[in-house]
Design a protein around this motif. Sequence first.
Motif, short mmCIF file in Angstrom:
data_model
loop_
_atom_site.label_atom_id
_atom_site.label_comp_id
_atom_site.label_asym_id
_atom_site.label_seq_id
_atom_site.Cartn_x
_atom_site.Cartn_y
_atom_site.Cartn_z
N ARG A 102 68.04 27.82 21.92
CA ARG A 102 69.03 28.82 21.55
C ARG A 102 68.83 29.29 20.12
NH1 ARG A 102 74.82 26.75 24.14
NH2 ARG A 102 74.15 26.78 26.32
N ALA A 103 68.96 30.59 19.93
CA ALA A 103 68.85 31.17 18.60
C ALA A 103 70.15 31.90 18.28
CB ALA A 103 67.68 32.15 18.54
N VAL A 104 70.65 31.70 17.08
CA VAL A 104 71.89 32.35 16.65
C VAL A 104 71.55 33.31 15.53
CG1 VAL A 104 74.21 31.99 15.75
CG2 VAL A 104 73.18 30.27 17.24
N VAL A 105 71.95 34.56 15.68
CA VAL A 105 71.56 35.57 14.69
C VAL A 105 72.76 36.40 14.24
CG1 VAL A 105 69.19 35.75 15.51
CG2 VAL A 105 70.95 37.18 16.55
N GLY A 106 72.70 36.83 12.99
CA GLY A 106 73.71 37.73 12.44
C GLY A 106 73.10 39.11 12.27
N LYS A 107 73.25 39.69 11.09
CA LYS A 107 72.65 40.99 10.82
C LYS A 107 71.16 40.81 10.51
CE LYS A 107 76.88 42.77 8.64
NZ LYS A 107 77.48 43.26 7.38
N PRO A 108 70.31 41.70 11.03
CA PRO A 108 68.88 41.61 10.70
C PRO A 108 68.65 41.95 9.24
CG PRO A 108 69.34 43.60 11.96
CD PRO A 108 70.60 42.80 11.97
N ALA A 109 67.64 41.32 8.65
CA ALA A 109 67.38 41.50 7.22
C ALA A 109 66.73 42.85 6.91
CB ALA A 109 66.50 40.37 6.71
N ASP A 110 65.92 43.36 7.86
CA ASP A 110 65.21 44.60 7.59
C ASP A 110 64.81 45.27 8.91
OD1 ASP A 110 63.03 43.07 8.51
OD2 ASP A 110 62.48 42.51 6.47
N VAL A 111 64.11 46.39 8.79
CA VAL A 111 63.70 47.17 9.96
C VAL A 111 62.80 46.35 10.88
CG1 VAL A 111 62.29 49.13 10.69
CG2 VAL A 111 63.98 49.43 8.88
N ALA A 112 61.87 45.62 10.29
CA ALA A 112 60.93 44.84 11.10
C ALA A 112 61.67 43.80 11.92
CB ALA A 112 59.90 44.17 10.20
N GLU A 113 62.65 43.12 11.31
CA GLU A 113 63.39 42.10 12.04
C GLU A 113 64.25 42.73 13.13
OE1 GLU A 113 66.80 38.65 11.30
OE2 GLU A 113 65.57 39.34 9.61
N ALA A 114 64.89 43.86 12.84
CA ALA A 114 65.72 44.53 13.84
C ALA A 114 64.87 44.97 15.03
CB ALA A 114 66.42 45.73 13.22
N THR A 115 63.67 45.49 14.76
CA THR A 115 62.77 45.95 15.84
C THR A 115 62.32 44.76 16.70
OG1 THR A 115 61.97 47.78 14.46
CG2 THR A 115 60.61 47.12 16.33
N ALA A 116 61.92 43.69 16.04
CA ALA A 116 61.46 42.51 16.78
C ALA A 116 62.59 41.92 17.61
CB ALA A 116 60.92 41.47 15.80
N ARG A 117 63.78 41.91 17.05
CA ARG A 117 64.92 41.36 17.77
C ARG A 117 65.22 42.16 19.03
NH1 ARG A 117 70.16 40.15 14.32
NH2 ARG A 117 68.60 38.96 13.16
N TRP A 118 65.20 43.49 18.91
CA TRP A 118 65.49 44.31 20.08
C TRP A 118 64.41 44.16 21.16
CZ3 TRP A 118 68.86 46.72 22.90
CH2 TRP A 118 70.12 46.97 22.36
N ARG A 119 63.17 43.98 20.74
CA ARG A 119 62.10 43.78 21.73
C ARG A 119 62.29 42.47 22.48
NH1 ARG A 119 56.97 45.99 18.08
NH2 ARG A 119 57.37 48.22 18.47
N SER A 120 62.88 41.49 21.80
CA SER A 120 63.12 40.20 22.46
C SER A 120 64.41 40.21 23.29
CB SER A 120 63.18 39.08 21.42
OG SER A 120 64.32 39.19 20.61
N MET A 121 65.36 41.09 22.94
CA MET A 121 66.65 41.13 23.63
C MET A 121 66.64 42.01 24.88
SD MET A 121 69.58 41.29 20.61
CE MET A 121 69.45 43.06 20.49
N ARG A 122 65.79 43.02 24.90
CA ARG A 122 65.87 44.01 25.97
C ARG A 122 65.69 43.36 27.35
NH1 ARG A 122 60.48 47.50 24.43
NH2 ARG A 122 58.99 45.78 24.36
N GLY A 123 66.52 43.82 28.27
CA GLY A 123 66.48 43.29 29.63
C GLY A 123 67.07 41.91 29.77
N ARG A 124 67.63 41.36 28.72
CA ARG A 124 68.16 40.01 28.75
C ARG A 124 69.66 40.03 28.43
NH1 ARG A 124 65.34 36.80 24.52
NH2 ARG A 124 66.40 35.04 25.54
N SER A 125 70.24 38.85 28.35
CA SER A 125 71.67 38.72 28.05
C SER A 125 71.88 37.73 26.91
CB SER A 125 72.45 38.24 29.28
OG SER A 125 72.30 39.14 30.36
N GLY A 126 72.94 37.92 26.17
CA GLY A 126 73.30 37.02 25.08
C GLY A 126 74.80 36.85 25.02
N ILE A 127 75.25 35.99 24.14
CA ILE A 127 76.69 35.76 23.97
C ILE A 127 77.07 36.14 22.55
CG2 ILE A 127 78.57 34.08 24.03
CD1 ILE A 127 76.90 32.41 25.93
#
Length: 222
Positions: A102-127
Amino acid sequence: MSAPVLLLASASPARLATLRSAGLDPQVAVSDVDEPAVLARAAAAAEAAGSGPVPAADQVLLLARAKAEDVRGRAPTVDGTAPTVTVGCDSMLEMTAADGERAVVGKPADVAEATARWRSMRGRSGILHTGHWLIRADGATAAATSSTTVHFADVTDGEIEAYVATGEPLRVAGAFTVDGLGGPFVRGIEGDHHGVVGLSLPLLRELLGDLGLAITDFWRER
Protein backbone atom coordinates in the motif's frame (compact mmCIF):
# COMPACT_ATOMS: atom_id res chain seq x y z
CA MET A 1 -26.85 35.06 22.40
CA SER A 2 -24.46 35.46 19.47
CA ALA A 3 -24.66 33.15 16.47
CA PRO A 4 -22.23 30.21 16.50
CA VAL A 5 -19.08 30.61 14.41
CA LEU A 6 -17.17 27.85 12.61
CA LEU A 7 -13.47 28.34 11.94
CA LEU A 8 -12.02 26.29 9.07
CA ALA A 9 -8.33 25.53 9.52
CA SER A 10 -7.62 25.03 5.82
CA ALA A 11 -6.49 26.92 2.74
CA SER A 12 -8.51 24.61 0.48
CA PRO A 13 -10.95 26.50 -1.78
CA ALA A 14 -12.86 23.24 -2.28
CA ARG A 15 -13.49 22.77 1.45
CA LEU A 16 -14.61 26.36 1.81
CA ALA A 17 -16.91 26.04 -1.22
CA THR A 18 -18.37 22.81 0.19
CA LEU A 19 -19.27 24.50 3.47
CA ARG A 20 -20.71 27.55 1.73
CA SER A 21 -22.81 25.41 -0.60
CA ALA A 22 -24.26 23.76 2.52
CA GLY A 23 -25.34 27.12 3.94
CA LEU A 24 -22.41 27.80 6.26
CA ASP A 25 -20.21 30.89 6.23
CA PRO A 26 -17.05 29.90 8.08
CA GLN A 27 -14.07 31.98 9.03
CA VAL A 28 -10.81 30.72 7.53
CA ALA A 29 -7.34 30.53 9.04
CA VAL A 30 -4.43 28.62 7.51
CA SER A 31 -2.18 26.61 9.81
CA ASP A 32 1.61 26.69 9.90
CA VAL A 33 1.92 22.99 10.71
CA ASP A 34 5.00 21.15 9.45
CA GLU A 35 3.10 18.14 8.09
CA PRO A 36 6.12 15.93 7.27
CA ALA A 37 7.43 16.51 10.82
CA VAL A 38 4.09 15.48 12.34
CA LEU A 39 4.04 12.26 10.34
CA ALA A 40 7.70 11.56 11.04
CA ARG A 41 7.11 11.80 14.79
CA ALA A 42 4.09 9.50 14.52
CA ALA A 43 6.05 6.97 12.46
CA ALA A 44 8.93 7.03 14.96
CA ALA A 45 6.55 6.51 17.87
CA ALA A 46 4.85 3.62 16.09
CA GLU A 47 8.19 2.01 15.30
CA ALA A 48 9.33 2.38 18.91
CA ALA A 49 6.11 0.76 20.06
CA GLY A 50 6.51 -2.04 17.52
CA SER A 51 3.06 -1.36 16.11
CA GLY A 52 4.01 -1.07 12.44
CA PRO A 53 3.29 1.74 9.97
CA VAL A 54 0.67 4.34 10.87
CA PRO A 55 -2.51 3.58 8.83
CA ALA A 56 -3.53 6.18 6.28
CA ALA A 57 -6.83 6.79 8.08
CA ASP A 58 -4.86 7.69 11.21
CA GLN A 59 -2.30 9.82 9.36
CA VAL A 60 -4.96 12.20 8.04
CA LEU A 61 -6.50 12.41 11.50
CA LEU A 62 -3.15 13.34 13.04
CA LEU A 63 -2.68 16.12 10.50
CA ALA A 64 -6.26 17.35 10.90
CA ARG A 65 -5.71 17.55 14.66
CA ALA A 66 -2.42 19.40 14.26
CA LYS A 67 -4.03 21.95 11.96
CA ALA A 68 -7.03 22.52 14.23
CA GLU A 69 -4.89 22.90 17.34
CA ASP A 70 -2.44 25.24 15.61
CA VAL A 71 -5.16 27.54 14.31
CA ARG A 72 -7.17 27.46 17.53
CA GLY A 73 -4.13 28.69 19.42
CA ARG A 74 -4.19 31.92 17.44
CA ALA A 75 -7.83 31.99 16.40
CA PRO A 76 -9.39 35.23 15.25
CA THR A 77 -12.34 36.45 17.25
CA VAL A 78 -15.73 37.87 16.39
CA ASP A 79 -16.66 40.72 18.72
CA GLY A 80 -14.05 39.41 21.13
CA THR A 81 -15.50 35.89 21.18
CA ALA A 82 -13.54 32.83 20.06
CA PRO A 83 -15.08 30.65 17.32
CA THR A 84 -17.65 28.15 18.57
CA VAL A 85 -15.82 25.28 16.89
CA THR A 86 -12.59 24.92 14.91
CA VAL A 87 -12.43 22.32 12.13
CA GLY A 88 -9.20 20.86 10.81
CA CYS A 89 -9.11 18.52 7.78
CA ASP A 90 -6.53 16.62 5.80
CA SER A 91 -6.77 14.19 2.87
CA MET A 92 -4.60 11.43 1.41
CA LEU A 93 -5.07 8.82 -1.30
CA GLU A 94 -4.23 5.19 -0.54
CA MET A 95 -3.44 2.90 -3.48
CA THR A 96 -2.71 -0.84 -3.39
CA ALA A 97 -0.11 -2.22 -5.81
CA ALA A 98 -0.37 -5.58 -7.58
CA ASP A 99 1.92 -7.12 -4.94
CA GLY A 100 -0.40 -5.93 -2.18
CA GLU A 101 1.89 -3.13 -1.02
CA ARG A 102 0.00 0.00 0.00
CA ALA A 103 1.15 3.50 -0.87
CA VAL A 104 -0.23 6.63 0.76
CA VAL A 105 0.13 9.89 -1.15
CA GLY A 106 -0.75 13.54 -0.68
CA LYS A 107 -0.09 16.33 -3.16
CA PRO A 108 2.49 15.51 -5.87
CA ALA A 109 5.73 17.47 -5.58
CA ASP A 110 6.03 18.34 -9.27
CA VAL A 111 4.82 17.67 -12.82
CA ALA A 112 6.89 14.51 -13.18
CA GLU A 113 5.45 13.00 -10.00
CA ALA A 114 1.88 13.94 -10.92
CA THR A 115 2.30 12.37 -14.38
CA ALA A 116 3.82 9.17 -12.99
CA ARG A 117 1.11 8.92 -10.38
CA TRP A 118 -1.70 9.22 -12.91
CA ARG A 119 -0.09 6.57 -15.12
CA SER A 120 -0.08 4.22 -12.15
CA MET A 121 -3.65 5.13 -11.05
CA ARG A 122 -5.46 4.90 -14.37
CA GLY A 123 -7.90 2.04 -14.65
CA ARG A 124 -7.48 1.26 -10.96
CA SER A 125 -9.15 2.16 -7.67
CA GLY A 126 -7.94 3.82 -4.49
CA ILE A 127 -9.28 5.01 -1.15
CA LEU A 128 -9.42 8.71 -0.39
CA HIS A 129 -9.13 9.29 3.36
CA THR A 130 -10.14 12.64 4.87
CA GLY A 131 -9.53 13.26 8.54
CA HIS A 132 -11.76 15.66 10.50
CA TRP A 133 -10.81 17.11 13.90
CA LEU A 134 -13.20 19.45 15.70
CA ILE A 135 -12.38 21.52 18.79
CA ARG A 136 -15.18 23.30 20.65
CA ALA A 137 -14.44 26.66 22.29
CA ASP A 138 -14.14 25.00 25.70
CA GLY A 139 -11.59 22.48 24.42
CA ALA A 140 -13.88 19.47 23.90
CA THR A 141 -13.02 17.48 20.76
CA ALA A 142 -14.67 15.15 18.25
CA ALA A 143 -12.88 13.42 15.41
CA ALA A 144 -13.24 10.79 12.69
CA THR A 145 -12.01 9.86 9.22
CA SER A 146 -14.12 9.65 6.07
CA SER A 147 -12.90 6.94 3.66
CA THR A 148 -14.27 6.72 0.13
CA THR A 149 -13.34 4.34 -2.69
CA VAL A 150 -12.50 6.12 -5.94
CA HIS A 151 -12.49 4.35 -9.33
CA PHE A 152 -10.26 6.00 -11.93
CA ALA A 153 -10.89 5.92 -15.66
CA ASP A 154 -8.35 4.32 -18.00
CA VAL A 155 -7.15 7.68 -19.28
CA THR A 156 -4.70 8.07 -22.16
CA ASP A 157 -1.19 9.49 -21.97
CA GLY A 158 -2.44 12.54 -23.85
CA GLU A 159 -5.22 13.13 -21.32
CA ILE A 160 -2.78 12.80 -18.45
CA GLU A 161 -0.36 15.28 -20.00
CA ALA A 162 -3.15 17.76 -20.70
CA TYR A 163 -4.55 17.42 -17.18
CA VAL A 164 -1.20 17.77 -15.45
CA ALA A 165 -0.42 20.81 -17.62
CA THR A 166 -3.39 22.64 -16.08
CA GLY A 167 -1.67 22.57 -12.70
CA GLU A 168 -4.75 21.28 -10.90
CA PRO A 169 -3.27 17.87 -9.92
CA LEU A 170 -0.36 19.63 -8.20
CA ARG A 171 -2.68 21.43 -5.80
CA VAL A 172 -4.72 18.54 -4.42
CA ALA A 173 -4.25 15.32 -2.45
CA GLY A 174 -4.09 12.30 -4.72
CA ALA A 175 -3.47 14.51 -7.78
CA PHE A 176 -7.15 14.55 -8.77
CA THR A 177 -10.47 16.28 -8.18
CA VAL A 178 -14.07 15.18 -8.68
CA ASP A 179 -15.43 18.73 -8.65
CA GLY A 180 -13.02 20.22 -11.17
CA LEU A 181 -11.11 19.36 -14.33
CA GLY A 182 -10.40 15.88 -13.01
CA GLY A 183 -14.08 14.96 -12.80
CA PRO A 184 -14.22 13.22 -16.22
CA PHE A 185 -11.34 10.97 -15.18
CA VAL A 186 -13.18 9.53 -12.16
CA ARG A 187 -15.64 6.91 -13.33
CA GLY A 188 -17.24 6.30 -9.96
CA ILE A 189 -17.01 6.52 -6.18
CA GLU A 190 -18.29 4.40 -3.32
CA GLY A 191 -19.04 6.51 -0.28
CA ASP A 192 -19.49 10.19 0.45
CA HIS A 193 -18.40 12.33 -2.49
CA HIS A 194 -18.01 15.34 -0.16
CA GLY A 195 -15.23 13.43 1.58
CA VAL A 196 -13.41 13.16 -1.75
CA VAL A 197 -13.70 16.91 -2.23
CA GLY A 198 -12.06 17.32 1.16
CA LEU A 199 -14.74 17.65 3.84
CA SER A 200 -17.58 15.23 4.54
CA LEU A 201 -20.76 17.15 5.33
CA PRO A 202 -22.59 14.12 6.84
CA LEU A 203 -19.60 13.39 9.06
CA LEU A 204 -19.32 17.06 10.04
CA ARG A 205 -22.96 16.98 11.12
CA GLU A 206 -22.35 13.89 13.26
CA LEU A 207 -19.23 15.32 14.89
CA LEU A 208 -20.96 18.61 15.66
CA GLY A 209 -23.74 16.56 17.23
CA ASP A 210 -21.17 14.77 19.41
CA LEU A 211 -20.18 18.21 20.70
CA GLY A 212 -23.77 19.15 21.43
CA LEU A 213 -24.03 21.42 18.39
CA ALA A 214 -26.43 21.36 15.46
CA ILE A 215 -25.20 22.06 11.95
CA THR A 216 -28.44 23.94 11.25
CA ASP A 217 -27.44 26.52 13.88
CA PHE A 218 -24.48 27.44 11.69
CA TRP A 219 -26.59 28.15 8.62
CA ARG A 220 -26.17 31.73 7.52
CA GLU A 221 -29.26 33.87 7.17
CA ARG A 222 -30.83 33.60 3.74
